[in-house]
Design a protein around this motif. Structure first.
Motif, mmCIF file in Angstrom:
data_model
loop_
_atom_site.group_PDB
_atom_site.id
_atom_site.type_symbol
_atom_site.label_atom_id
_atom_site.label_comp_id
_atom_site.label_asym_id
_atom_site.label_seq_id
_atom_site.Cartn_x
_atom_site.Cartn_y
_atom_site.Cartn_z
ATOM 1 N N PHE A 117 0.844 -1.196 0.000
ATOM 2 C CA PHE A 117 0.000 0.000 0.000
ATOM 3 C C PHE A 117 0.883 1.251 0.000
ATOM 4 C CE2 PHE A 117 -2.852 -3.252 1.432
ATOM 5 C CZ PHE A 117 -4.093 -2.868 0.943
ATOM 6 N N LEU A 118 0.666 2.093 -0.972
ATOM 7 C CA LEU A 118 1.388 3.362 -1.083
ATOM 8 C C LEU A 118 0.494 4.455 -0.521
ATOM 9 C CD1 LEU A 118 2.653 2.876 -4.751
ATOM 10 C CD2 LEU A 118 3.705 2.069 -2.621
ATOM 11 N N HIS A 119 0.993 5.162 0.484
ATOM 12 C CA HIS A 119 0.177 6.155 1.187
ATOM 13 C C HIS A 119 0.613 7.568 0.792
ATOM 14 C CE1 HIS A 119 -1.630 3.164 3.898
ATOM 15 N NE2 HIS A 119 -0.433 2.581 3.857
ATOM 16 N N PRO A 120 -0.313 8.391 0.245
ATOM 17 C CA PRO A 120 0.029 9.765 -0.129
ATOM 18 C C PRO A 120 0.370 10.658 1.062
ATOM 19 C CG PRO A 120 -1.952 9.020 -1.265
ATOM 20 C CD PRO A 120 -1.657 8.019 -0.208
ATOM 21 N N THR A 121 -0.003 10.219 2.270
ATOM 22 C CA THR A 121 0.289 10.990 3.482
ATOM 23 C C THR A 121 0.807 10.042 4.561
ATOM 24 O OG1 THR A 121 -1.977 10.734 4.278
ATOM 25 C CG2 THR A 121 -1.494 12.713 2.986
ATOM 26 N N PRO A 122 1.592 10.533 5.505
ATOM 27 C CA PRO A 122 2.114 9.663 6.562
ATOM 28 C C PRO A 122 1.025 9.070 7.453
ATOM 29 C CG PRO A 122 3.400 11.688 6.392
ATOM 30 C CD PRO A 122 2.186 11.879 5.547
ATOM 31 N N ASP A 123 -0.140 9.727 7.562
ATOM 32 C CA ASP A 123 -1.177 9.262 8.496
ATOM 33 C C ASP A 123 -2.167 8.266 7.890
ATOM 34 O OD1 ASP A 123 -2.648 10.871 6.848
ATOM 35 O OD2 ASP A 123 -3.062 12.411 8.353
ATOM 36 N N ARG A 124 -1.987 7.888 6.640
ATOM 37 C CA ARG A 124 -2.821 6.885 5.964
ATOM 38 C C ARG A 124 -4.276 7.320 5.789
ATOM 39 N NH1 ARG A 124 -0.987 0.943 8.383
ATOM 40 N NH2 ARG A 124 1.261 1.341 8.427
ATOM 41 N N ARG A 125 -4.598 8.581 5.972
ATOM 42 C CA ARG A 125 -5.999 8.998 5.996
ATOM 43 C C ARG A 125 -6.707 8.776 4.656
ATOM 44 N NH1 ARG A 125 -3.250 14.018 5.968
ATOM 45 N NH2 ARG A 125 -3.702 15.311 4.128
ATOM 46 N N ASP A 126 -5.979 8.897 3.534
ATOM 47 C CA ASP A 126 -6.636 8.734 2.237
ATOM 48 C C ASP A 126 -7.130 7.307 2.043
ATOM 49 O OD1 ASP A 126 -6.335 11.379 1.488
ATOM 50 O OD2 ASP A 126 -4.354 11.055 0.647
ATOM 51 N N TRP A 127 -6.277 6.333 2.345
ATOM 52 C CA TRP A 127 -6.700 4.936 2.249
ATOM 53 C C TRP A 127 -7.824 4.640 3.241
ATOM 54 C CZ3 TRP A 127 -6.814 1.426 -1.166
ATOM 55 C CH2 TRP A 127 -5.782 1.240 -2.091
ATOM 56 N N GLN A 128 -7.710 5.139 4.431
ATOM 57 C CA GLN A 128 -8.735 4.885 5.440
ATOM 58 C C GLN A 128 -10.077 5.474 5.004
ATOM 59 O OE1 GLN A 128 -6.984 6.528 8.985
ATOM 60 N NE2 GLN A 128 -5.638 4.754 9.333
ATOM 61 N N HIS A 129 -10.048 6.656 4.413
ATOM 62 C CA HIS A 129 -11.285 7.274 3.953
ATOM 63 C C HIS A 129 -11.934 6.414 2.867
ATOM 64 C CE1 HIS A 129 -14.064 10.614 3.164
ATOM 65 N NE2 HIS A 129 -13.905 10.323 1.873
ATOM 66 N N TRP A 130 -11.130 5.935 1.916
ATOM 67 C CA TRP A 130 -11.701 5.129 0.832
ATOM 68 C C TRP A 130 -12.273 3.819 1.369
ATOM 69 C CZ3 TRP A 130 -11.018 0.372 -1.536
ATOM 70 C CH2 TRP A 130 -11.663 0.219 -2.772
ATOM 71 N N ARG A 150 2.022 -4.545 4.132
ATOM 72 C CA ARG A 150 3.200 -3.840 3.605
ATOM 73 C C ARG A 150 2.787 -2.426 3.229
ATOM 74 N NH1 ARG A 150 3.742 -8.806 1.036
ATOM 75 N NH2 ARG A 150 3.023 -7.938 -0.945
ATOM 76 N N ASN A 151 3.565 -1.444 3.694
ATOM 77 C CA ASN A 151 3.187 -0.050 3.506
ATOM 78 C C ASN A 151 4.407 0.800 3.164
ATOM 79 O OD1 ASN A 151 0.206 0.008 4.709
ATOM 80 N ND2 ASN A 151 1.460 -1.221 6.098
ATOM 81 N N GLN A 152 4.186 1.776 2.317
ATOM 82 C CA GLN A 152 5.178 2.805 2.026
ATOM 83 C C GLN A 152 4.480 4.157 2.112
ATOM 84 O OE1 GLN A 152 8.393 2.508 1.579
ATOM 85 N NE2 GLN A 152 8.569 0.283 1.366
ATOM 86 N N HIS A 153 5.132 5.106 2.780
ATOM 87 C CA HIS A 153 4.529 6.416 2.991
ATOM 88 C C HIS A 153 5.297 7.483 2.208
ATOM 89 C CE1 HIS A 153 3.282 4.005 6.475
ATOM 90 N NE2 HIS A 153 2.184 4.738 6.448
ATOM 91 N N PHE A 154 4.559 8.433 1.669
ATOM 92 C CA PHE A 154 5.140 9.505 0.857
ATOM 93 C C PHE A 154 4.665 10.859 1.369
ATOM 94 C CE2 PHE A 154 5.012 5.697 -1.665
ATOM 95 C CZ PHE A 154 6.247 5.675 -2.282
ATOM 96 N N ALA A 155 5.405 11.885 0.989
ATOM 97 C CA ALA A 155 5.077 13.236 1.454
ATOM 98 C C ALA A 155 3.936 13.853 0.658
ATOM 99 C CB ALA A 155 6.315 14.132 1.381
ATOM 100 N N THR A 156 3.741 13.414 -0.583
ATOM 101 C CA THR A 156 2.685 13.999 -1.425
ATOM 102 C C THR A 156 2.014 12.897 -2.238
ATOM 103 O OG1 THR A 156 4.059 14.384 -3.383
ATOM 104 C CG2 THR A 156 4.054 16.111 -1.691
ATOM 105 N N MET A 157 0.822 13.195 -2.727
ATOM 106 C CA MET A 157 0.105 12.255 -3.585
ATOM 107 C C MET A 157 0.848 12.040 -4.895
ATOM 108 S SD MET A 157 -3.876 12.335 -4.890
ATOM 109 C CE MET A 157 -4.500 11.974 -3.248
ATOM 110 N N ASP A 158 1.478 13.085 -5.414
ATOM 111 C CA ASP A 158 2.186 12.966 -6.680
ATOM 112 C C ASP A 158 3.302 11.930 -6.584
ATOM 113 O OD1 ASP A 158 2.513 14.079 -9.444
ATOM 114 O OD2 ASP A 158 4.509 14.496 -8.680
ATOM 115 N N LEU A 159 4.011 11.912 -5.459
ATOM 116 C CA LEU A 159 5.075 10.920 -5.266
ATOM 117 C C LEU A 159 4.506 9.511 -5.185
ATOM 118 C CD1 LEU A 159 7.367 12.802 -2.703
ATOM 119 C CD2 LEU A 159 7.801 12.397 -5.143
#
Length: 280
Positions: free
Chosen positions: A180-193, A205-214
């Motif tokens: 799972f690639l997370h656009p934010t460190p807090d995983r809120r986008d995936w959790q919302h969906w 398995r998770n990877q966190h990014f600073a922006t959605m574009d990344l």
């Protein structure tokens, strides 16, 4: 025939005379005497090597070759006027600030804008601050709840995406096997969906990014699956760099909006840039 450039003032005299078919009217429009207009037309005729008008007691009539030449010459002359008029306009810079996550949507539109207005340069400054204001900029794109004085560009709607070459999950539960690639460190986008799907999913398995574009760029490389705004990835979907395994998208309540300078320091083409981005 010599390879000299055609006489532009004579071309203009011909175009006006061809429209009026009367030397008196053409002279009045050109602020010249009738004889001066006649001499300019004669100059063009000599350069071309054929007559443009037949002269009659009641006025003028285009010759067959003159009538054939007229439409293309009108079009070319208008293009010349348009090019020189754009060249006369002073170059200017528009200062735009935007969050880095909107670059996939924004950059193609800025390129097209500068092609349409070549004398104008948009100086772009990126930021990871979503709610920053205009400050010293002429315009700013902000993310979140739209400010009262902002122009709403588009609402954020999320959907899962992954590279077209990866194995496409058929059911939401099958995503557990992916990174799972997370656009934010807090995983809120995936959790919302996932909340909107009313499904709890173990993310092993998770990877966190600073922006959605990344996160989107990592998904295109096949690193895993991310949630992305459907508007930001429209070109990636069309080019089949990304695919959406599940139909539909989920609104987050956030939007991308545009603020613009309203005071006397606003540059002349700011309104054109705002209109360009709002309709794109």
């Amino acid at each position: 025939m010599a390879c000299s450039a055609p006489p532009l003032t004579a071309i203009n005299a011909f175009l006006v005379t061809a429209r009026c078919l009367n030397l008196t009217h053409a002279a009045r429009e050109l602020y010249l005497t009738q004889s001066a207009v006649s001499r300019k037309v004669a100059t063009l005729e000599n350069w071309l090597g054929f007559a443009l008008f037949q002269r009659h007691a009641r006025g003028l009539r285009l010759t067959e070759r003159g009538a054939a030449l007229l439409p293309e010459l009108q079009q070319s002359y208008q293009q010349l006027l348009a090019v020189t008029e754009r060249a006369r306009q002073p170059s200017q810079t528009l200062r735009l600030k935007a969050p880095s996550c909107i670059m996939r949507w924004l950059l193609p539109r800025l390129i097209a804008f500068e092609q349409r207005y070549p004398a104008t340069h948009v100086a772009l400054t990126t930021t990871q601050e979503h709610l920053s204001q205009l400050e010293e900029f002429d315009a700013a794109i902000v993310y979140g709840l739209p400010p009262p004085d902002a122009l709403r560009l588009f609402d954020e709607r999320l959907t899962p995406v992954l590279a077209a070459g990866m194995a496409i999950p058929q059911r939401i539960e099958e995503m557990s096997a992916l990174t799972f690639l997370h656009p934010t460190p807090d995983r809120r986008d995936w959790q919302h969906w996932l909340q909107q799907q009313r499904i709890e999913l173990v993310m092993q398995r998770n990877q966190h990014f600073a922006t959605m574009d990344l996160a989107i760029s990592a998904a295109i490389q096949g690193f895993g699956i991310t949630v992305a705004d459907i508007t930001l990835i429209e070109n990636d979907l069309l080019a089949q760099r990304l695919v959406t395994p599940f139909p539909g998208s989920v609104a987050t309540g956030a939007a991308y909006s545009l603020l613009q300078r309203q005071d006397k320091r606003a540059p002349p083409l700011l309104a054109e840039l705002v209109s360009w981005l709002s309709r794109a």
